[in-house]
Design a protein around this motif. Sequence first.
Motif, short mmCIF file in Angstrom:
data_model
loop_
_atom_site.label_atom_id
_atom_site.label_comp_id
_atom_site.label_asym_id
_atom_site.label_seq_id
_atom_site.Cartn_x
_atom_site.Cartn_y
_atom_site.Cartn_z
N THR A 128 9.25 -1.30 -2.78
CA THR A 128 7.93 -1.79 -2.46
C THR A 128 7.16 -2.02 -3.75
OG1 THR A 128 7.95 -0.45 -0.45
CG2 THR A 128 5.82 -1.27 -1.16
N THR A 129 6.39 -3.09 -3.79
CA THR A 129 5.52 -3.31 -4.93
C THR A 129 4.26 -2.49 -4.72
OG1 THR A 129 6.37 -5.55 -5.22
CG2 THR A 129 4.24 -5.06 -6.23
N MET A 130 3.94 -1.68 -5.71
CA MET A 130 2.78 -0.81 -5.61
C MET A 130 1.66 -1.35 -6.50
SD MET A 130 3.92 1.51 -3.57
CE MET A 130 3.28 3.16 -3.75
N THR A 131 0.43 -1.18 -6.03
CA THR A 131 -0.76 -1.57 -6.78
C THR A 131 -1.49 -0.31 -7.22
OG1 THR A 131 -0.98 -3.60 -5.47
CG2 THR A 131 -2.96 -2.84 -6.61
N ASN A 132 -2.06 -0.34 -8.41
CA ASN A 132 -2.90 0.76 -8.85
C ASN A 132 -4.31 0.56 -8.31
OD1 ASN A 132 -0.94 2.13 -10.28
ND2 ASN A 132 -1.52 1.28 -12.24
N TYR A 133 -4.90 1.65 -7.82
CA TYR A 133 -6.26 1.63 -7.29
C TYR A 133 -7.09 2.66 -8.04
CZ TYR A 133 -4.73 -1.18 -3.33
OH TYR A 133 -4.24 -2.19 -2.55
N PHE A 134 -8.36 2.34 -8.19
CA PHE A 134 -9.33 3.21 -8.85
C PHE A 134 -10.23 3.77 -7.76
CE2 PHE A 134 -13.28 3.72 -11.44
CZ PHE A 134 -12.77 4.50 -12.46
N LEU A 135 -10.19 5.07 -7.55
CA LEU A 135 -11.07 5.75 -6.60
C LEU A 135 -12.15 6.42 -7.44
CD1 LEU A 135 -8.46 7.55 -4.28
CD2 LEU A 135 -9.23 5.17 -4.22
N TRP B 177 -9.99 8.90 -9.63
CA TRP B 177 -8.54 9.00 -9.51
C TRP B 177 -7.99 7.60 -9.71
CZ3 TRP B 177 -11.64 12.05 -6.57
CH2 TRP B 177 -11.30 13.40 -6.49
N ILE B 178 -6.83 7.51 -10.33
CA ILE B 178 -6.06 6.27 -10.33
C ILE B 178 -4.81 6.60 -9.53
CG2 ILE B 178 -4.79 4.57 -11.69
CD1 ILE B 178 -6.78 5.17 -13.99
N ILE B 179 -4.59 5.83 -8.48
CA ILE B 179 -3.46 6.09 -7.60
C ILE B 179 -2.63 4.82 -7.45
CG2 ILE B 179 -4.74 7.85 -6.31
CD1 ILE B 179 -4.92 5.76 -3.98
N GLU C 220 -7.08 5.08 3.03
CA GLU C 220 -6.77 6.36 3.70
C GLU C 220 -6.88 7.52 2.72
OE1 GLU C 220 -6.45 7.15 6.94
OE2 GLU C 220 -7.03 5.06 7.23
N TRP C 221 -6.37 7.33 1.49
CA TRP C 221 -6.52 8.37 0.48
C TRP C 221 -8.00 8.62 0.20
CZ3 TRP C 221 -2.92 11.68 -0.47
CH2 TRP C 221 -1.57 11.32 -0.48
N ALA C 222 -8.77 7.55 0.05
CA ALA C 222 -10.20 7.69 -0.23
C ALA C 222 -10.93 8.41 0.90
CB ALA C 222 -10.82 6.31 -0.47
N LYS C 223 -10.56 8.15 2.14
CA LYS C 223 -11.17 8.85 3.27
C LYS C 223 -10.94 10.35 3.16
CE LYS C 223 -10.60 5.24 6.78
NZ LYS C 223 -9.84 4.90 8.02
N ALA D 151 -13.30 15.61 2.11
CA ALA D 151 -13.10 16.92 1.50
C ALA D 151 -14.24 17.27 0.54
CB ALA D 151 -11.76 16.96 0.76
N LEU D 152 -14.73 16.28 -0.21
CA LEU D 152 -15.78 16.52 -1.19
C LEU D 152 -17.18 16.22 -0.66
CD1 LEU D 152 -14.09 15.15 -4.42
CD2 LEU D 152 -14.28 17.52 -3.64
N ARG D 153 -17.25 15.70 0.56
CA ARG D 153 -18.53 15.30 1.16
C ARG D 153 -19.31 14.39 0.21
NH1 ARG D 153 -17.69 20.63 2.38
NH2 ARG D 153 -19.11 21.40 0.79
N SER D 154 -18.61 13.35 -0.26
CA SER D 154 -19.17 12.40 -1.22
C SER D 154 -18.64 11.00 -0.92
CB SER D 154 -18.75 12.81 -2.63
OG SER D 154 -19.23 11.88 -3.58
N ARG D 155 -19.42 10.01 -1.32
CA ARG D 155 -18.93 8.64 -1.22
C ARG D 155 -17.83 8.42 -2.25
NH1 ARG D 155 -22.90 5.39 -3.12
NH2 ARG D 155 -23.97 7.21 -3.91
N VAL D 156 -16.89 7.55 -1.91
CA VAL D 156 -15.80 7.19 -2.83
C VAL D 156 -15.64 5.68 -2.77
CG1 VAL D 156 -13.33 7.40 -3.31
CG2 VAL D 156 -14.62 9.39 -2.49
N GLU D 157 -15.67 5.05 -3.92
CA GLU D 157 -15.45 3.61 -4.01
C GLU D 157 -13.98 3.35 -4.31
OE1 GLU D 157 -16.52 0.16 -7.18
OE2 GLU D 157 -18.24 1.33 -6.45
N VAL D 158 -13.39 2.35 -3.65
CA VAL D 158 -11.98 1.99 -3.83
C VAL D 158 -11.91 0.58 -4.40
CG1 VAL D 158 -9.76 1.63 -2.66
CG2 VAL D 158 -11.37 3.37 -1.81
N ARG D 159 -11.22 0.45 -5.53
CA ARG D 159 -11.04 -0.87 -6.14
C ARG D 159 -9.63 -0.98 -6.68
NH1 ARG D 159 -15.94 -1.65 -10.21
NH2 ARG D 159 -15.03 -3.70 -10.40
#
Length: 156
Positions: free
Chosen positions: A33-40, A120-122, A132-135, A140-148
């Motif tokens: 599978t081709t994987m993409t890096n994401y910045f959380l 995080w870089i995932i 799903e990871w960002a959710k 868990a941290l009770r904080s907003r998380v931006e996914v790009r």
Amino acid sequence: MTDASPRSALLTFRQRSPAATLEVTIQSMNEETTMTNYFLSLPHDSAEEPTMEGMDPAELAEVIAAVEAFNTALHEAGAFVSAGGLQPPSTAITVDYSGDGPVLTPGPSIEAKEYLGGFWIIEAENDDVAIEWAKQVSRALRSRVEVRAFQEEPAS
């Protein structure tokens, strides 16, 4: 990046806290599978500039446990690339070498009501998996998380 390594068929992330019990299941890939890096990214309020040193010790222990559980789940899924928490913008030094010589200025390069507090870089197969990871970490941290997603080099 292409990933052809075998992975376990299923990963379940569990985080228990007084607020909630999280149990999210993520299906891993067993084929190439081709994987993409994401910045959380985790935003923080610029007016507060929170740091771990300023947190209540019990709250800090809960946050550290949540982050450790999340990082373990990322590692077990083969999705972890990097992560870190940043000092507040007031500790920044801005370097500008766009002219004849470098200019170093104490403080952030821009004024904003929020700033990047941690990240995080995932690696993920697609936006849905990254979300799903960002959710998980958001709850868990009770904080907003931006996914790009990171930009990829255009095909030749």
